[in-house]
Each structure stands twice: as C-alpha cells, then as structure tokens.
Design a protein around this motif. Structure first.
Motif, PDB file in Angstrom:
ATOM      1  N   GLY A 158       0.808  -1.210   0.000  1.00 42.26           N
ATOM      2  CA  GLY A 158       0.000   0.000   0.000  1.00 42.26           C
ATOM      3  C   GLY A 158       0.839   1.257   0.000  1.00 42.26           C
ATOM      4  O   GLY A 158       2.076   1.212   0.097  1.00 42.26           O
ATOM      5  N   CYS A 159       0.174   2.387  -0.155  1.00 43.37           N
ATOM      6  CA  CYS A 159       0.893   3.647  -0.259  1.00 43.37           C
ATOM      7  C   CYS A 159       0.024   4.794   0.231  1.00 43.37           C
ATOM      8  O   CYS A 159      -1.147   4.867  -0.096  1.00 43.37           O
ATOM      9  CB  CYS A 159       1.295   3.877  -1.710  1.00 43.37           C
ATOM     10  N   ASP A 160       0.635   5.662   1.055  1.00 39.20           N
ATOM     11  CA  ASP A 160      -0.074   6.840   1.572  1.00 39.20           C
ATOM     12  C   ASP A 160       0.365   8.112   0.868  1.00 39.20           C
ATOM     13  O   ASP A 160       0.059   9.210   1.323  1.00 39.20           O
ATOM     14  CB  ASP A 160       0.222   7.009   3.075  1.00 39.20           C
ATOM     15  N   PHE A 162      -0.041   9.263  -2.431  1.00 41.29           N
ATOM     16  CA  PHE A 162      -0.995   9.888  -3.356  1.00 41.29           C
ATOM     17  C   PHE A 162      -0.350  10.821  -4.383  1.00 41.29           C
ATOM     18  O   PHE A 162      -0.716  11.990  -4.507  1.00 41.29           O
ATOM     19  CB  PHE A 162      -2.101  10.622  -2.575  1.00 41.29           C
ATOM     20  N   CYS A 163       0.608  10.323  -5.127  1.00 38.19           N
ATOM     21  CA  CYS A 163       1.099  11.071  -6.284  1.00 38.19           C
ATOM     22  C   CYS A 163      -0.106  11.268  -7.212  1.00 38.19           C
ATOM     23  O   CYS A 163      -0.939  10.363  -7.350  1.00 38.19           O
ATOM     24  CB  CYS A 163       2.201  10.297  -6.999  1.00 38.19           C
ATOM     25  N   ALA A 164      -0.166  12.436  -7.852  1.00 36.97           N
ATOM     26  CA  ALA A 164      -1.402  12.823  -8.549  1.00 36.97           C
ATOM     27  C   ALA A 164      -1.732  11.953  -9.756  1.00 36.97           C
ATOM     28  O   ALA A 164      -2.845  11.985 -10.265  1.00 36.97           O
ATOM     29  CB  ALA A 164      -1.291  14.283  -8.978  1.00 36.97           C
ATOM     30  N   PHE A 165      -0.760  11.148 -10.207  1.00 38.92           N
ATOM     31  CA  PHE A 165      -0.980  10.316 -11.404  1.00 38.92           C
ATOM     32  C   PHE A 165      -1.302   8.867 -11.074  1.00 38.92           C
ATOM     33  O   PHE A 165      -1.638   8.092 -11.963  1.00 38.92           O
ATOM     34  CB  PHE A 165       0.287  10.339 -12.284  1.00 38.92           C
ATOM     35  N   CYS A 166      -1.189   8.472  -9.811  1.00 41.61           N
ATOM     36  CA  CYS A 166      -1.007   7.041  -9.509  1.00 41.61           C
ATOM     37  C   CYS A 166      -2.221   6.370  -8.867  1.00 41.61           C
ATOM     38  O   CYS A 166      -2.845   6.914  -7.964  1.00 41.61           O
ATOM     39  CB  CYS A 166       0.210   6.910  -8.594  1.00 41.61           C
ATOM     40  N   VAL A 167      -2.524   5.160  -9.326  1.00 45.82           N
ATOM     41  CA  VAL A 167      -3.677   4.409  -8.804  1.00 45.82           C
ATOM     42  C   VAL A 167      -3.337   3.551  -7.584  1.00 45.82           C
ATOM     43  O   VAL A 167      -4.238   3.041  -6.911  1.00 45.82           O
ATOM     44  CB  VAL A 167      -4.272   3.440  -9.870  1.00 45.82           C
ATOM     45  N   VAL A 168      -2.037   3.368  -7.309  1.00 42.69           N
ATOM     46  CA  VAL A 168      -1.654   2.394  -6.280  1.00 42.69           C
ATOM     47  C   VAL A 168      -2.315   2.645  -4.912  1.00 42.69           C
ATOM     48  O   VAL A 168      -2.795   1.700  -4.280  1.00 42.69           O
ATOM     49  CB  VAL A 168      -0.114   2.282  -6.180  1.00 42.69           C
ATOM     50  N   PRO A 169      -2.376   3.910  -4.435  1.00 40.16           N
ATOM     51  CA  PRO A 169      -3.027   4.106  -3.133  1.00 40.16           C
ATOM     52  C   PRO A 169      -4.491   3.641  -3.126  1.00 40.16           C
ATOM     53  O   PRO A 169      -5.017   3.303  -2.065  1.00 40.16           O
ATOM     54  CB  PRO A 169      -2.938   5.619  -2.914  1.00 40.16           C
ATOM     55  N   ASN A 279       2.466  16.155  -6.875  1.00 31.21           N
ATOM     56  CA  ASN A 279       2.383  15.907  -5.433  1.00 31.21           C
ATOM     57  C   ASN A 279       3.473  14.951  -4.953  1.00 31.21           C
ATOM     58  O   ASN A 279       3.229  14.076  -4.122  1.00 31.21           O
ATOM     59  CB  ASN A 279       0.994  15.355  -5.055  1.00 31.21           C
ATOM     60  N   ARG A 280       4.670  15.136  -5.486  1.00 25.32           N
ATOM     61  CA  ARG A 280       5.749  14.230  -5.088  1.00 25.32           C
ATOM     62  C   ARG A 280       6.385  14.608  -3.740  1.00 25.32           C
ATOM     63  O   ARG A 280       7.100  13.817  -3.143  1.00 25.32           O
ATOM     64  CB  ARG A 280       6.844  14.197  -6.170  1.00 25.32           C
ATOM     65  N   GLN A 281       6.189  15.850  -3.307  1.00 27.88           N
ATOM     66  CA  GLN A 281       6.698  16.301  -1.996  1.00 27.88           C
ATOM     67  C   GLN A 281       8.233  16.326  -1.904  1.00 27.88           C
ATOM     68  O   GLN A 281       8.789  16.201  -0.813  1.00 27.88           O
ATOM     69  CB  GLN A 281       6.175  15.421  -0.843  1.00 27.88           C
TER      70      GLN A 281
HETATM   71 FE1  SF4 Z   1       2.730   5.805  -4.046  1.00 28.13          FE
HETATM   72 FE2  SF4 Z   1       2.227   5.653  -6.651  1.00 28.13          FE
HETATM   73 FE3  SF4 Z   1       3.520   7.736  -5.685  1.00 28.13          FE
HETATM   74 FE4  SF4 Z   1       4.691   5.348  -5.762  1.00 28.13          FE
HETATM   75  S1  SF4 Z   1       4.095   6.560  -7.526  1.00 28.13           S
HETATM   76  S2  SF4 Z   1       4.740   6.834  -4.061  1.00 28.13           S
HETATM   77  S3  SF4 Z   1       2.975   4.016  -5.354  1.00 28.13           S
HETATM   78  S4  SF4 Z   1       1.406   7.167  -5.190  1.00 28.13           S
END
Ligand code: SF4
Ligand code: SAH
Ligand code: F3S
Length: 440
Positions: A158-160, A162-169, A279-281
C-alpha cells in the motif's frame, strides 16, 4: 483420489504481483490445484492484473477474450481476475465480461479457497475488501519445495503518498508493514529451500515500519537482521520513495555486507513545477542531494529510476529539466512512461498534452536513457564482481546470472551450478549483457 485440478496463473505488473501469484498458487494448492504452464488444460485460469497505465488494464480484457473458446469447450473451467484491475473495477469486470466467475482484490487472497468453492458451485464470487487480517499470515501454509536461488518477499503493501498520477493508493490501500519476526521466519524458510538472494518488496518499501523487538523497526534494521541469516548471501529492496531514504538506510548501503550496490529510486520528473503538480513532496535538488549521500556511502552504487513524460502542463522547458536530472543522476537503468490518465486520480481531470508531444518526448528520453545504460554496462568491463548463477546459458557449458549491480552476466565455466555465487572478472559488454570469466 480424484485427479488434481489444474491452475494457470498469468501475472502482469510489478514484482509484488509475482510474489502474490506464488501465494495464490499455494492457497489454491490446499484446494487440490497444481500449476500448469498453459491455459489449454486448466480447470481454473487466474489473471493477476495491473492497473498502473491504461494499456496494462486493457490487456486484461483482450486476454479474457482469448479464453472464450476454452470456456465454451469446457463449461467447468473457472476464470478469475485478481490484482489491481480487480480492485479498481470490481463487479464491472463481470458486467463487461460475463464469463468471469471470480474477482478478487490484492488484500483478499487468503479468502481464495472460499471464493473458489463459491465459483465452483456456479455462483459469481467477488471480494475487494480491505480486511484487517494479514493476508500473508493466513497464506503461509506453503509446501517446502526446493526453489531457485532468488526470491521476492513482500514486507510492506500500500501507499499513503498519493502522487497525482497514480492508482496504487486506491488499488493497494493504505500503507501496512508486516511484523519483522514473520518476515525473518519467511526469509529463513526461503534460505532452507535454496534461496540465496532476497528482494524485499513494497510499493513504498523504505517507509517500512513493522512491529519488532523493542518497537517499530525501520527497513535498515530489518536489513541488518537479514544480514545475520547464514546462507542468505544477497539482499535487495524495491521500490523506494526519495523522502523515505533515511540516514540509517543510506549508511547501510556503505556498511551492510549483504546489501547489494543497486537502488531503484524513482524521481519521475526533473522539473520542480511538475514535481509539485505531481504531489511528489520533493524537489529535483533534494533528490540529487540524496543520491550524492548514497554515492558517498557506496561509490559503486548503480542507480535506477522511473520517469513520466507528458504529464499535464509539462512544457518543453520542464521536459529539458527531466533530461538534465537524468544527466546529473547517471542511471544504470531507467524506465520511462508516457503519462496515462487513470480514472479517479487528480491528474486525470487536468488538461492533457497531445499524444504526438508525449510520443516525441518519450523517444528523446529513451534515447538518453539507452545511452546511459549502455555506458554504465560498458564501464563494468575489467571489474571484478559477484555473480549469482541462475540458469544455463544458450551456449553449451555457459551459465548466466546477475551481478551485484544486477547486470546479466554469462560465463563459460566448467562445474558452475545454479545457485553458485562466484567472483567473476567482466571481460566484455554486449547489447544487453556482460561476458565474464571466473576469478580462480
Ligand atoms: Fe505511491 Fe504511486 Fe507515488 Fe509510488 S508513484 S509513491 S505508489 S502514489
Ligand atoms: N511505488 C513506486 C512506483 C509504482 S508504479 C514509486 O513510488 O516509485 C511504477 C511506475 O509507473 C512509477 O514509478 C511511474 O513512473 C509509473 N506510473 C505510475 N502511474 C503512471 C501513470 N498514470 N502514467 C504513466 N506512468 C505511471
Ligand atoms: Fe500494477 Fe498494482 Fe503493481 S497497479 S504496478 S500491479 S501495485
């Protein structure tokens, strides 16, 4: 005794799916399934899917289309969709492709036996919950079969971020770390079965903070504990976020003997404006500073990265910043992707760049990356490295394996066995692999 049922699993996406597919095979092994390498004689087909880009998700439906004939010829055949497309689309999959009997999200694999029984009885089976229990704990009933020399081991999911492009979270849910003792037990078990290299997996693996003796353990602490396991020779981990690259982990790259000199550390873009919109921070500069520290700790570290080109609002100038950060980082490997809009993510709502602009940037970024990769590979010629041999090569008497830096190396040598870790001098650099000779 009735004949064993056959299970065909096709795996897409990242290494975590590879690990999960092994666990699913084990879970269904308890239901009398054995794995087969072909869908043609299967009693159950499971697609372990990836939702990261549009193309990845669409592959699932074209693959399902191919099974129509099989299903018509064998009505008892059960077809299941697992993984991130299952999580993202749920019931919609059965609506779009009614021959699907079972849909299971990545957090529910321990419930596969019940879901399989339900599907067998002719009902549709669906589970895309995020349950509290540890799916791996329930799945641990694995057979003690001998294994190859390398293995994946999921430590965090899992992932907290929330990069603006990413579905993983959304598809894998919030960050969860497995307790350290379970990971160590699993690692010892793998080593007993012939594994000599373990790659620790997590969507955000360096954010690992699993419960352990004396409180939560960091990834570095876990790596040091693994370092003490006799018979385990190599440790790797992937994928890391720059902001979780803590000092103890950087230091471990210099001091931990079994931690390999390779790190996948994606930055995605070299433009601070785009990084912010993603939103990479972190900034381009903070990333470069981390790399500098890492290379101070381990000068021969081979760095790998991921890049997205054509993110909404990316200008030519932003793109040039990306080329610049690639030049400054000097990658051994890098992977680049055209931005793909993903339903439900913030960036999908923004104005998109024309396809031809994305294509052009992808070509240019890939040309630079290819050059860097080749240069990094060529630079290994003359050096002595460790190689863990994985299988015979194409030529008689040849064995192939991976170097400490993860390059493919082939060696002509009498008596090398799968699973041997040997010192090798690199003598030549080919298109995608190195040639080496055993150091006496
Ligand atoms: Fe999380 Fe996706 Fe960003 Fe990786 S790219 S840190 S999985 S939101
Ligand atoms: N957890 C990892 C990456 C997971 S996804 C990390 O934080 O780095 C693997 C890679 O796919 C990402 O690094 C990114 O480069 C790419 N990716 C993710 N979403 C994407 C999208 N919508 N379009 C194109 N590439 C994407
Ligand atoms: Fe794909 Fe899911 Fe992995 S979206 S990259 S399979 S976490």
């Amino acid at each position: 005794m009735s004949e064993a049922k056959k299970l065909y699993i096709k795996t897409y996406g990242c290494q975590m799916n590879v690990y999960d597919s092994e666990r699913m095979a084990e879970a269904l092994g308890g239901q009398g399934y054995v794995e087969t390498q072909s869908p043609d004689d299967a009693d159950m087909i499971l697609l372990n899917t990836c939702h990261i880009r549009e193309k990845a998700a669409e592959k699932v439906y074209s693959e399902l289309g191919r099974y129509k004939g099989l299903k018509a010829a064998k009505p008892d055949l059960k077809i299941g969709v697992a993984g991130c497309v299952a999580q993202a689309e749920g019931e919609e999959i059965m609506r779009r492709q009614p021959m699907v009997d079972l849909v299971v999200g990545p957090q529910s694999y321990h419930r596969l036996p019940e879901l399989e029984a339900k599907a067998r009885s002719g009902e549709k089976a669906l589970d895309t919950d995020f349950p509290e229990e540890d799916k791996f704990e329930v799945l641990k009933n694995r057979p003690k079969a001998k294994r190859g020399p390398t293995a994946f081991l999921t430590v965090q999911e899992g992932c907290d971020k929330f990069c603006a492009f990413c579905v993983v979270p959304y598809t894998r849910g919030a960050e969860v770390s497995r307790p350290a003792d379970r990971i160590l037990t699993e690692a010892r078990d793998l080593v007993e079965r012939g594994v000599r290299e373990i790659t620790l997996l997590g969507q955000n693996v360096n954010a690992y903070h699993g419960a352990g003796e004396g409180g939560d353990w960091s990834l570095a602490r876990l790596i040091w504990a693994l370092n003490d396991i006799d018979g385990l020779e190599r440790i790797r981990f992937t994928t890391s976020h720059p902001n979780d690259m803590t000092d103890d982990l950087i230091e471990a790259h210099g001091t931990c003997p079994k931690l390999m000199p390779y790190l996948h550390l994606p930055v995605q873009s070299g433009s601070d404006r785009i990084l912010k919109r993603m939103n990479r921070q972190h900034t381009a500069d903070s990333y470069l500073k981390i790399i500098e520290k890492l290379r101070d700790a381990r000068p021969d570290l081979l760095l790998s990265g991921d890049f997205i080109v054509g993110f909404p609002e990316e200008t030519e100038e932003d793109f040039q910043d990306t080329l610049d950060i690639i030049r400054a980082s000097n990658y051994g490997y890098a992977y680049s992707f055209k931005y793909s809009t993903r339903p439900g993510t913030p960036a999908a709502e923004r104005d998109q760049l024309p396809e031809d602009v994305k294509d052009d940037r992808l070509q240019r970024v890939q040309a630079l990356i290819t050059q860097q990769q080749k240069a990094a590979q060529d630079a290994m010629v003359g050096k002595e490295v460790g190689v863990l041999f994985e299988k015979p090569g194409r030529l008689p008497g040849q064995m192939v394996g991976k170097s400490d830096h993860l390059h493919a190396v082939h060696v002509q040598g009498e008596g090398i066995q799968t699973g041997d870790l040997r010192r090798v001098r690199i003598v030549d650099s080919g298109r995608n692999s190195l040639a080496g000779a055993l150091v006496a």
